[in-house]
Design a protein around this motif. Sequence first.
Motif, short mmCIF file in Angstrom:
data_model
loop_
_atom_site.label_atom_id
_atom_site.label_comp_id
_atom_site.label_asym_id
_atom_site.label_seq_id
_atom_site.Cartn_x
_atom_site.Cartn_y
_atom_site.Cartn_z
N ASN A 197 49.87 24.85 48.96
CA ASN A 197 50.46 24.80 50.29
C ASN A 197 51.92 24.35 50.24
O ASN A 197 52.29 23.52 49.40
N GLY A 198 52.68 24.87 51.18
CA GLY A 198 53.97 24.25 51.40
C GLY A 198 53.78 22.86 51.98
O GLY A 198 54.23 21.86 51.43
N ILE A 199 53.05 22.81 53.11
CA ILE A 199 52.73 21.54 53.79
C ILE A 199 51.26 21.62 54.21
O ILE A 199 50.83 22.63 54.77
N PHE A 200 50.49 20.56 53.94
CA PHE A 200 49.13 20.55 54.46
C PHE A 200 48.69 19.14 54.79
O PHE A 200 49.18 18.16 54.24
N VAL A 201 47.75 19.06 55.74
CA VAL A 201 47.04 17.81 56.01
C VAL A 201 45.56 18.07 55.74
O VAL A 201 45.04 19.15 56.03
N GLU A 202 44.88 17.06 55.17
CA GLU A 202 43.53 17.28 54.68
C GLU A 202 42.67 16.03 54.90
O GLU A 202 43.02 14.95 54.43
N LEU A 203 41.57 16.18 55.61
CA LEU A 203 40.61 15.09 55.78
C LEU A 203 40.02 14.73 54.42
O LEU A 203 39.57 15.59 53.68
N GLN A 204 40.00 13.41 54.12
CA GLN A 204 39.62 12.99 52.78
C GLN A 204 38.17 12.55 52.64
O GLN A 204 37.70 12.32 51.52
N ASP A 205 37.44 12.42 53.73
CA ASP A 205 36.03 12.05 53.66
C ASP A 205 35.31 12.76 54.80
O ASP A 205 35.70 12.63 55.97
N ALA A 206 34.27 13.51 54.47
CA ALA A 206 33.57 14.30 55.48
C ALA A 206 32.92 13.43 56.55
O ALA A 206 32.65 13.91 57.65
N ALA A 207 32.69 12.16 56.26
CA ALA A 207 32.07 11.27 57.24
C ALA A 207 33.09 10.66 58.20
O ALA A 207 32.71 10.04 59.19
N TRP A 208 34.38 10.84 57.92
CA TRP A 208 35.42 10.27 58.77
C TRP A 208 35.68 11.14 59.98
O TRP A 208 35.40 12.34 59.99
N THR A 209 36.25 10.52 61.00
CA THR A 209 36.65 11.25 62.21
C THR A 209 37.96 11.98 61.96
O THR A 209 38.95 11.37 61.53
N PRO A 210 38.03 13.29 62.21
CA PRO A 210 39.33 13.97 62.11
C PRO A 210 40.33 13.30 63.04
O PRO A 210 40.08 13.14 64.24
N PRO A 211 41.47 12.88 62.52
CA PRO A 211 42.39 12.07 63.33
C PRO A 211 43.33 12.90 64.20
O PRO A 211 43.73 14.01 63.85
N ARG A 212 43.69 12.32 65.32
CA ARG A 212 44.74 12.84 66.19
C ARG A 212 46.04 12.11 65.89
O ARG A 212 46.06 11.08 65.24
N GLY A 213 47.16 12.66 66.39
CA GLY A 213 48.43 11.97 66.30
C GLY A 213 49.42 12.53 65.31
O GLY A 213 50.49 11.95 65.10
N ILE A 214 49.13 13.68 64.68
CA ILE A 214 49.97 14.22 63.60
C ILE A 214 50.79 15.39 64.13
O ILE A 214 50.25 16.31 64.75
N ARG A 215 52.09 15.36 63.83
CA ARG A 215 53.00 16.41 64.27
C ARG A 215 53.79 16.95 63.08
O ARG A 215 54.24 16.17 62.23
N ILE A 216 53.94 18.27 63.03
CA ILE A 216 54.80 18.93 62.04
C ILE A 216 55.81 19.74 62.84
O ILE A 216 55.45 20.69 63.52
N THR A 217 57.08 19.37 62.77
CA THR A 217 58.07 19.99 63.64
C THR A 217 59.30 20.42 62.83
O THR A 217 59.75 19.71 61.93
N GLY A 218 59.81 21.59 63.18
CA GLY A 218 61.09 22.04 62.63
C GLY A 218 61.11 22.20 61.13
O GLY A 218 62.16 22.05 60.51
N CYS A 219 59.97 22.56 60.52
CA CYS A 219 59.90 22.68 59.07
C CYS A 219 59.95 24.15 58.63
O CYS A 219 59.71 25.06 59.41
#
Length: 418
Positions: free
Chosen positions: A204-226
Motif C-alpha cells: 500500500n501507499g497508505i493503509f490503516v489496519e485493525l490489529q486484533d479481530a476482537a477490538w472495536t474498529p476505531p473512529r477518528g482517523i482522517r487521510i487528507t490531501g495525500c
Amino acid sequence: MINAREHGLTGDGVVNDQPALQRLVDACRPGDVIYCPAGTYAIQDAGTIWRTGVSLIGDGPAATRFVLGNPGAPQTPVPLAFWTTLQHGASAQRPIADVTFAGFEIDGIQVRLPGYDVLAKGLGLQYVLRGTFRDLYIHDTPATGFGCDFLQDSTVERVVAIRCGRLDSGWEKGGAGIGIGVGGWGAVERLTVTECVALANGTNGIFVELQDAAWTPPRGIRITGCHAEGNKYGISDWGADGLLVSGCMMIGNRTAGFDVSGQGTTHIAGRYGVITGCVVDDNPGDGMSIGNTPGGYTVSASRISRNGGHGYRQHNLPGAIRIPAADMVLDGNDIWDNAGDGIRIDGALIDPFLVNNRIRGNGTVESPAAGITVNARVISATLRNQRIWDRHSPPTQPVAVKVTEHGELADPVYLDPD
C-alpha cells in the motif's frame, strides 16, 4: 535542545552513530529534543529503542540523513527508532508520549536481509500519544517506511515514502509506504494523516489496519490531501470505522487505487467510511475496490477515470466477511473511460444509493461495457438522476444499466422513469 554532535554522534557517514544515539536517548529526560545538524548519520546493526518524551529533529530531509545498515549483523533489521509491544512492552499504559520526529531523511537501502522482516522499517513505534511526525523523507526500507501503530492525538504530515517494502512479495504484513495499525486505544483514535506522498511502495501507499479481530474498529482517523502513486494499492481501509479520505490522488497503483477488503492481518474490512473529492485515475486494475464490509461507505464528488478494470467495483474476497453490504452510497461522481464497467456490483447489497453520478464512455471497442452492471443480488436499490452516455465512435458503452443472469434488482427498487 541537545546537539547530537556534542554528545558523540559524528554525522560523517562512516562512523556508526547508533551506539552514541542510543546512549543519548537513554540519558535524555522527558521534554528533551535531540537536534542532529546537517550531516549523514550511519545507523548500523541495531535499531534505537526510543523513550517517551524525547524528540528528534534535523535540518531537513536534504540536510540531515540517517542511513540504516547492518554490515555487522546481517540477520538484524535496523529501524531508526522503535518501541513495540512484543520487543519492549509498549501498551496504552506504557506509551511513547509527547514526541516530535521532524526534518530528516531515512535511507534504508543498505539494510540487507535474507528475507522479509516486518521490523525492518524506517520508524516503528507503537502506542504513541501526542506524537507529531512531519517533513520526513523515508525510502528504500525492506519493510514499511513509516510503520507506526496506535497513534492517539497524533499528526503525520508531509511524510514522503518512496520504494519502501522493497523485500515484500506483495503478500507480507506491512510492506507499505505509510502503514498504521489501529484499534489499540479503543473505539476512538484521533489521528490525521495529511499532505503525504507514497510512491512505488511494495504493497500500500497508505493503509490503516485493525490489529486484533476482537477490538472495536476505531473512529477518528482522517487521510487528507495525500498522493499515492505506483503502489500495489493506493490507499486501503482494512479495519477502521468512519475513515475520512478527502482531497487525495490515487494514481497508477497496480491493483486498485482505493481498497476496502479483508486482506489485513485480522481479515476485518473498514466500514462507514467517507471518500470525497478524490481523483482515482489510471490504475491498471479497478479504480475503487470495496468489499468484505458490513457497509455504510459513501463515495462522493470524486473522479474515477481511465482505470484498467472497472471504475468502481463492489465484490468480496474469500477468507473474510461476505455478508451483503448495507447502505452503500455513490453520489455525484464522474466515472469515465474505465476499461471495464463504470460501476460493477459483484457483491450482494442492501439499500444501496446510486444517485447523481455521471457515467460515460467506459469499456473498450474490444470489450464493450455497461455504465452500471448488476451481477449480484441487490435489495431495495435507489438508482436516481444518473447521466449515463457514450460519445465514442464506435461506442464502447452501449448499455446504460445491465442485470446479468447472476444479478437481481429485488423489490422495492426505485429507478428513474427512463
